[in-house]
Design an enzyme around this catalytic site. Sequence first.
Site, short mmCIF file in Angstrom:
data_model
loop_
_atom_site.label_atom_id
_atom_site.label_comp_id
_atom_site.label_asym_id
_atom_site.label_seq_id
_atom_site.Cartn_x
_atom_site.Cartn_y
_atom_site.Cartn_z
N GLN A 268 5.57 5.85 72.73
CA GLN A 268 4.67 6.99 72.48
C GLN A 268 3.40 6.48 71.81
O GLN A 268 3.48 5.93 70.71
CB GLN A 268 5.40 7.98 71.58
CG GLN A 268 4.72 9.30 71.43
CD GLN A 268 5.64 10.30 70.75
OE1 GLN A 268 6.79 10.46 71.14
NE2 GLN A 268 5.15 10.94 69.73
N GLY A 269 2.27 6.63 72.47
CA GLY A 269 0.99 6.18 71.93
C GLY A 269 0.16 7.36 71.44
O GLY A 269 -0.81 7.74 72.10
N SER B 221 -0.25 8.10 67.50
CA SER B 221 -0.90 7.81 66.21
C SER B 221 -1.94 6.71 66.33
O SER B 221 -1.81 5.79 67.15
CB SER B 221 0.14 7.35 65.19
OG SER B 221 1.18 8.28 65.08
N GLU C 186 10.64 15.64 69.82
CA GLU C 186 10.89 14.71 68.72
C GLU C 186 11.39 15.44 67.48
O GLU C 186 12.24 14.95 66.75
CB GLU C 186 9.58 13.97 68.42
CG GLU C 186 9.74 12.78 67.50
CD GLU C 186 8.46 11.96 67.40
OE1 GLU C 186 7.40 12.45 67.83
OE2 GLU C 186 8.52 10.84 66.88
N SER D 166 4.95 14.19 59.12
CA SER D 166 5.60 14.07 57.81
C SER D 166 6.20 15.40 57.33
O SER D 166 5.86 16.47 57.81
CB SER D 166 4.59 13.56 56.78
OG SER D 166 3.72 14.62 56.45
N GLU E 29 5.74 16.94 54.59
CA GLU E 29 4.75 17.86 54.01
C GLU E 29 4.04 18.64 55.12
O GLU E 29 3.81 19.84 55.01
CB GLU E 29 3.69 17.08 53.20
CG GLU E 29 4.19 16.45 51.91
CD GLU E 29 4.93 15.13 52.13
OE1 GLU E 29 5.00 14.66 53.29
OE2 GLU E 29 5.46 14.59 51.15
C1 FAD Z 1 10.02 5.63 61.98
C2 FAD Z 1 8.67 6.03 62.52
C3 FAD Z 1 8.47 6.01 63.89
C4 FAD Z 1 7.22 6.37 64.42
N1 FAD Z 1 7.05 6.26 65.77
C5 FAD Z 1 5.85 6.57 66.29
C6 FAD Z 1 5.63 6.43 67.70
O1 FAD Z 1 6.52 6.00 68.44
N2 FAD Z 1 4.42 6.76 68.19
C7 FAD Z 1 3.41 7.22 67.41
O2 FAD Z 1 2.34 7.55 67.94
N3 FAD Z 1 3.56 7.33 66.05
C8 FAD Z 1 4.76 7.01 65.49
N4 FAD Z 1 4.94 7.11 64.12
C9 FAD Z 1 3.80 7.48 63.29
C10 FAD Z 1 3.94 8.86 62.66
O3 FAD Z 1 3.73 9.87 63.63
C11 FAD Z 1 2.88 8.94 61.53
O4 FAD Z 1 3.26 7.97 60.57
C12 FAD Z 1 2.87 10.31 60.88
O5 FAD Z 1 2.32 11.26 61.75
C13 FAD Z 1 2.06 10.30 59.55
O6 FAD Z 1 0.80 9.76 59.77
P1 FAD Z 1 0.21 8.58 58.86
O7 FAD Z 1 1.24 7.50 58.82
O8 FAD Z 1 -1.13 8.25 59.37
O9 FAD Z 1 0.14 9.19 57.39
P2 FAD Z 1 -1.01 10.11 56.81
O10 FAD Z 1 -1.36 11.18 57.80
O11 FAD Z 1 -2.12 9.26 56.33
O12 FAD Z 1 -0.27 10.79 55.59
C14 FAD Z 1 -0.11 10.12 54.35
C15 FAD Z 1 0.58 11.09 53.38
O13 FAD Z 1 -0.24 12.25 53.18
C16 FAD Z 1 0.50 13.45 53.44
N5 FAD Z 1 -0.38 14.46 54.06
C17 FAD Z 1 -1.22 14.26 55.09
N6 FAD Z 1 -1.84 15.42 55.41
C18 FAD Z 1 -1.36 16.36 54.56
C19 FAD Z 1 -1.61 17.76 54.38
N7 FAD Z 1 -2.47 18.41 55.15
N8 FAD Z 1 -0.91 18.39 53.39
C20 FAD Z 1 -0.01 17.75 52.60
N9 FAD Z 1 0.24 16.42 52.72
C21 FAD Z 1 -0.41 15.75 53.68
C22 FAD Z 1 1.59 13.03 54.38
O14 FAD Z 1 2.71 13.90 54.29
C23 FAD Z 1 1.92 11.63 53.90
O15 FAD Z 1 2.82 11.70 52.80
C24 FAD Z 1 6.17 6.75 63.56
C25 FAD Z 1 6.36 6.77 62.18
C26 FAD Z 1 7.60 6.41 61.67
C27 FAD Z 1 7.80 6.42 60.18
#
Ligand code: FAD
Length: 397
Positions: free
Chosen positions: A124-125, A127, A246, A373, A375
Amino acid sequence: MTETADLEALRTDVQQFLATEAPHDWRDASRTQEDFVATQRDWFQKLVKAGYATPHWPKEWPGGGRSLSEQKVIYEELAKADVPRLLLSFASTYHAFATLHECGTEEQKAKYLPRILEGETWCQGFSEPGAGSDLASLKCKAERVSRPGGDVYLINGQKIWSTMSQYADRCLLLVRTSSDGVKQAGITYLLMDMKTPGVTVRPIRQIQGDEEFGEIFLDNVEVPVSERVGEEGKGWAVAQATLASERGLTLMELGYRMRGALSRVAKLIREHGHEEDRGVLRDFGALVTEVDAVCAIADQFLDNRIKGVERVGDASIVKNAYSRALRAYSLLGVRLGGIDEQYLAPITFGDLNTGNWMADYMNSFAWTIAGGSEEVQRNIIAERMLEMPREPKQWVL
Ligand SMILES: Cc1cc2nc3c(=O)[nH]c(=O)nc-3n(C[C@H](O)[C@H](O)[C@H](O)COP(=O)(O)OP(=O)(O)OC[C@H]3O[C@@H](n4cnc5c(N)ncnc54)[C@H](O)[C@@H]3O)c2cc1C
């Protein structure tokens, strides 16, 4: 036969299959990541052959058309037999399937779904380094250009956290085809062959040594327009089908697998002499209740979905309930397992069945982030389901 008798007959069939085919040595055989992937491929093919890999698919597909009750029986028995979870083909059998089933053309379904059963894997592409929770702000750019063989999208950009992408044959890709209007409006959904020139995957090494994720770099990658799902600029709606899978669909399997795997905790209680320990029994009782609640919520979600009355936020409730129960489950395992459980297994991903409670506990936190996440799920439930006031703008990242 009554439904109960049918289910018991199915349970016996699954048990008989597992008695001869379950790969009991899979943890020992998975000491490197390459071995783990080989074990996953082998086990997937056995499950496909037996008809237990895709019970949630429609009945026109081999192994599909199982009722919810039948699916539960299969998942519980797989968990009891302690067989590997299909991490490698998870995105294929759930996310790619749900996306194609709900939004793909007949040609796309006929082209890709049989290949999934043959073992083709997807990643899945979605993020990007600057677009996770706020996925709609993604920047990976796609421009439509003419080529002698037909129009293509010319893509440049980067994706991150793509699970098992270094092994994937294909990618569910979100790209930006326009910057006009609201940010969701310019997103387009593509199906990309990972062997296309210009695609580079760089695995991400995690703190415990595994490389579960990859970064995907896209440098003048050409994807035919025929590989688009839905209309140009309407990819955001298609992405919701992937994300709902998912956040909700997959979790029915995982919930019932956790229920089947409660016997692992019961075993620890017996082996470590906690049968008379009222504190431990109380915590185990609370866990059993919590896992049952996850299964019930997942059932309700699927039931609503099948009836077409799914509400915004239903999938988010399932996801948050599952990740909390998973943490409670693995934490109790760490607590009861004692010092033996404090080391790390060679391969630490797989959430509830690495065979090592500490690794499972660490993995449980990944579920609070993957697929959006905790949140963010709570925001969806509060704002879109319960219609509570939106959070102040300055708090939005
Ligand atoms: C095990 C795992 C598998 C994954 N697999 C894939 C995959 O196959 N393909 C893919 O595309 N992505 C994948 N991801 C990525 C995942 O979708 C992102 O990590 C997730 O959407 C969070 O984005 P971020 O890491 O950029 O964190 P950020 O968006 O930067 O968030 C950082 C923190 O801020 C909090 N936050 C952000 N916005 C808000 C808000 N509005 N209110 C309150 N809190 C907030 C979040 O809860 C988090 O604690 C995977 C992640 C994990 C952990």
